[in-house]
Enzyme design. Sequence first.
Site, PDB file in Angstrom:
ATOM      1  N   LYS A  80       0.813  -1.228   0.000  1.00 12.45           N
ATOM      2  CA  LYS A  80       0.000   0.000   0.000  1.00 12.45           C
ATOM      3  C   LYS A  80       0.844   1.274   0.000  1.00 12.45           C
ATOM      4  O   LYS A  80       0.421   2.298  -0.541  1.00 12.45           O
ATOM      5  CB  LYS A  80      -0.971  -0.016   1.178  1.00 12.45           C
ATOM      6  CG  LYS A  80      -2.023  -1.102   0.983  1.00 12.45           C
ATOM      7  CD  LYS A  80      -3.030  -1.192   2.090  1.00 12.45           C
ATOM      8  CE  LYS A  80      -3.946  -2.374   1.780  1.00 12.45           C
ATOM      9  NZ  LYS A  80      -5.095  -2.483   2.647  1.00 12.45           N
ATOM     10  N   ASP A 119     -10.047   1.823   2.775  1.00 10.01           N
ATOM     11  CA  ASP A 119     -10.029   0.924   3.937  1.00 10.01           C
ATOM     12  C   ASP A 119     -10.726   1.532   5.149  1.00 10.01           C
ATOM     13  O   ASP A 119     -11.458   0.852   5.879  1.00 10.01           O
ATOM     14  CB  ASP A 119      -8.586   0.561   4.325  1.00 10.01           C
ATOM     15  CG  ASP A 119      -7.999  -0.534   3.446  1.00 10.01           C
ATOM     16  OD1 ASP A 119      -8.772  -1.283   2.821  1.00 10.01           O
ATOM     17  OD2 ASP A 119      -6.760  -0.628   3.382  1.00 10.01           O
TER      18      ASP A 119
HETATM   19  P1  NDP Z   1       1.694  -4.505   6.111  1.00 10.02           P
HETATM   20  O1  NDP Z   1       2.647  -5.539   5.671  1.00 10.02           O
HETATM   21  O2  NDP Z   1       1.757  -3.150   5.517  1.00 10.02           O
HETATM   22  O3  NDP Z   1       1.843  -4.301   7.706  1.00 10.02           O
HETATM   23  C1  NDP Z   1       1.884  -5.401   8.563  1.00 10.02           C
HETATM   24  C2  NDP Z   1       1.731  -4.946  10.000  1.00 10.02           C
HETATM   25  O4  NDP Z   1       1.613  -6.097  10.840  1.00 10.02           O
HETATM   26  C3  NDP Z   1       2.900  -4.135  10.536  1.00 10.02           C
HETATM   27  O5  NDP Z   1       2.423  -3.226  11.491  1.00 10.02           O
HETATM   28  C4  NDP Z   1       3.763  -5.226  11.192  1.00 10.02           C
HETATM   29  O6  NDP Z   1       4.630  -4.747  12.190  1.00 10.02           O
HETATM   30  C5  NDP Z   1       2.677  -6.075  11.810  1.00 10.02           C
HETATM   31  N1  NDP Z   1       3.047  -7.467  12.066  1.00 10.02           N
HETATM   32  C6  NDP Z   1       3.300  -8.427  11.159  1.00 10.02           C
HETATM   33  N2  NDP Z   1       3.545  -9.610  11.757  1.00 10.02           N
HETATM   34  C7  NDP Z   1       3.433  -9.391  13.094  1.00 10.02           C
HETATM   35  C8  NDP Z   1       3.559 -10.222  14.230  1.00 10.02           C
HETATM   36  N3  NDP Z   1       3.856 -11.527  14.118  1.00 10.02           N
HETATM   37  N4  NDP Z   1       3.366  -9.691  15.453  1.00 10.02           N
HETATM   38  C9  NDP Z   1       3.065  -8.368  15.563  1.00 10.02           C
HETATM   39  N5  NDP Z   1       2.929  -7.520  14.505  1.00 10.02           N
HETATM   40  C10 NDP Z   1       3.115  -8.033  13.284  1.00 10.02           C
HETATM   41  O7  NDP Z   1       0.251  -5.165   5.950  1.00 10.02           O
HETATM   42  P2  NDP Z   1      -1.159  -4.393   5.851  1.00 10.02           P
HETATM   43  O8  NDP Z   1      -1.154  -3.349   6.904  1.00 10.02           O
HETATM   44  O9  NDP Z   1      -1.435  -4.017   4.458  1.00 10.02           O
HETATM   45  O10 NDP Z   1      -2.205  -5.560   6.231  1.00 10.02           O
HETATM   46  C11 NDP Z   1      -2.376  -5.994   7.564  1.00 10.02           C
HETATM   47  C12 NDP Z   1      -3.514  -7.005   7.648  1.00 10.02           C
HETATM   48  O11 NDP Z   1      -4.771  -6.379   7.412  1.00 10.02           O
HETATM   49  C13 NDP Z   1      -3.421  -8.152   6.648  1.00 10.02           C
HETATM   50  O12 NDP Z   1      -3.788  -9.352   7.315  1.00 10.02           O
HETATM   51  C14 NDP Z   1      -4.447  -7.809   5.603  1.00 10.02           C
HETATM   52  O13 NDP Z   1      -4.956  -8.961   4.960  1.00 10.02           O
HETATM   53  C15 NDP Z   1      -5.509  -7.145   6.471  1.00 10.02           C
HETATM   54  N6  NDP Z   1      -6.374  -6.228   5.720  1.00 10.02           N
HETATM   55  C16 NDP Z   1      -7.709  -6.471   5.673  1.00 10.02           C
HETATM   56  C17 NDP Z   1      -8.543  -5.613   5.016  1.00 10.02           C
HETATM   57  C18 NDP Z   1     -10.005  -5.881   4.980  1.00 10.02           C
HETATM   58  O14 NDP Z   1     -10.689  -5.241   4.186  1.00 10.02           O
HETATM   59  N7  NDP Z   1     -10.510  -6.757   5.810  1.00 10.02           N
HETATM   60  C19 NDP Z   1      -8.044  -4.416   4.325  1.00 10.02           C
HETATM   61  C20 NDP Z   1      -6.638  -4.227   4.510  1.00 10.02           C
HETATM   62  C21 NDP Z   1      -5.841  -5.123   5.145  1.00 10.02           C
HETATM   63  P3  NDP Z   1       6.066  -4.090  11.791  1.00 10.02           P
HETATM   64  O15 NDP Z   1       5.767  -2.690  11.331  1.00 10.02           O
HETATM   65  O16 NDP Z   1       6.837  -4.140  13.045  1.00 10.02           O
HETATM   66  O17 NDP Z   1       6.626  -4.945  10.691  1.00 10.02           O
END
Ligand code: NDP
Length: 304
Positions: A80, A119
Site C-alpha cells: 500500500k 479501507d
Molecule cells: P503490512 O505488511 O503493511 O503491515 C503489517 C503490519 O503487521 C505491521 O504493522 C507489522 O509490524 C505487523 N506485524 C506483522 N507480523 C506481526 C507479528 N507476528 N506480530 C506483531 N505484529 C506483526 O500489511 P497491511 O497493513 O497491508 O495488512 C495488515 C492485515 O490487514 C493483513 O492481514 C491484511 O490482509 C488485512 N487487511 C484487511 C482488510 C479488509 O478489508 N478486511 C483491508 C486491509 C488489510 P512491523 O511494522 O513491526 O513490521
Amino acid sequence: MSADSSASVSSAAAALDRYAVAGNPVAHSRSPEIHAAFAVQTGQSLVYERLLCPLDAFEATIRGFVAAGARGCNVTVPFKFEAFRLAQRLTPRARLAGAVNTLRFDAEAAGGWLGDNTDGAGLVADIERNAARPLRGQRVLLIGAGGASAGVLGSLIAARPAAIRVVNRSPDKALALIDSHRAWADQHGVALSAGPLDAAAPDGPHEVLINGTSASLSGAGVPLPETGAPVLARGGLAVDMMYGPSAAAFLDWADAQSGPGGARRDGLGMLVEQAAEAFLVWRGVRPDSASVLADVRRRLESAA
Ligand code: NDP
C-alpha cells in the site's frame, strides 16, 4: 505478471474492463467474488482477477497489468505504501493515510493514475453500521502500523472517539503514523498516543480493539504479548482485519476479556465495505453491500 487460474482471462473476457487485487499473498482474497457480485448487481461488465506481485516487482507487475489493458486495481499487503508512491494524483483520504488501496489507471490526459484509500471508510461502516457500535466517545486500540492501519486511522479519527492508541512491533512506525495524523486528530478533538506492543493499555482497557497487523494472516497468532492486564474492556468490541478461520485465535482471545455483552467482527465486513467504495471510484455506482456481505459470509462458513 502472474495471476491464478481463476484469473485466466478468456478471449471473450479480454474485451471486458479488467481489475484485480494486487498483493503478496493474494490466494486467500475474497475480493474477486465480491466484485463479481457487485458487477452482476449493478449490471456492469468487468472481470476481476488476483494479481500475485513478487515482493521486489510490484511496480513492474502493475505496469504490465496496465499495458494489458487494466482499468484499476485494489492493493493489499504489503504494497500500500508503494502504491501511494506510484499514484500521480491522490484523494485527500489517501494523502492523509500515506497509503493507497485503490488505483484507477486514468490516462495521462485525464490527469494520470488516481490513488485512493477506501479501507477506513470500509472499517468504520462495518463497525458503526453493520455492528451498530458507534465510535464516538470510545477509547480505541489499533494494533499495527502497516498499510492497513495507515489507511484506517484518518476515518477512525473522523468518527470522533475520545482517544486512539496505536501500538506496533516496530514502535517508531506507530509514532510516525500518529505524527502524520496529529493535526487531523486535533481538529476532531481526539487524543492520539503510540507505543510498543507491550504497552498497549497503560491507562486501562479500551472499548474497541482493532487488530490491523498481518499476524493472523501469517498464522503468528495474537500479536500482543501476554502481560496479564486486559486491553479490552468488558462488553467491548474486537475487530480483526483478517477474515474467516484465521481470525479466530485473536477474536477468541479478545472474547475472554470482553465477556458477555462483548462483540467480535472479523475483517469480512470491512472487506466488502471497502470494496463497495472502490467499485464506486472505478464505476461511478455504489453497490448494495449488505446482500453481498451476507452471501460471501455464507460461502465462507460453508467452506470452513
Ligand atoms: P503490512 O505488511 O503493511 O503491515 C503489517 C503490519 O503487521 C505491521 O504493522 C507489522 O509490524 C505487523 N506485524 C506483522 N507480523 C506481526 C507479528 N507476528 N506480530 C506483531 N505484529 C506483526 O500489511 P497491511 O497493513 O497491508 O495488512 C495488515 C492485515 O490487514 C493483513 O492481514 C491484511 O490482509 C488485512 N487487511 C484487511 C482488510 C479488509 O478489508 N478486511 C483491508 C486491509 C488489510 P512491523 O511494522 O513491526 O513490521
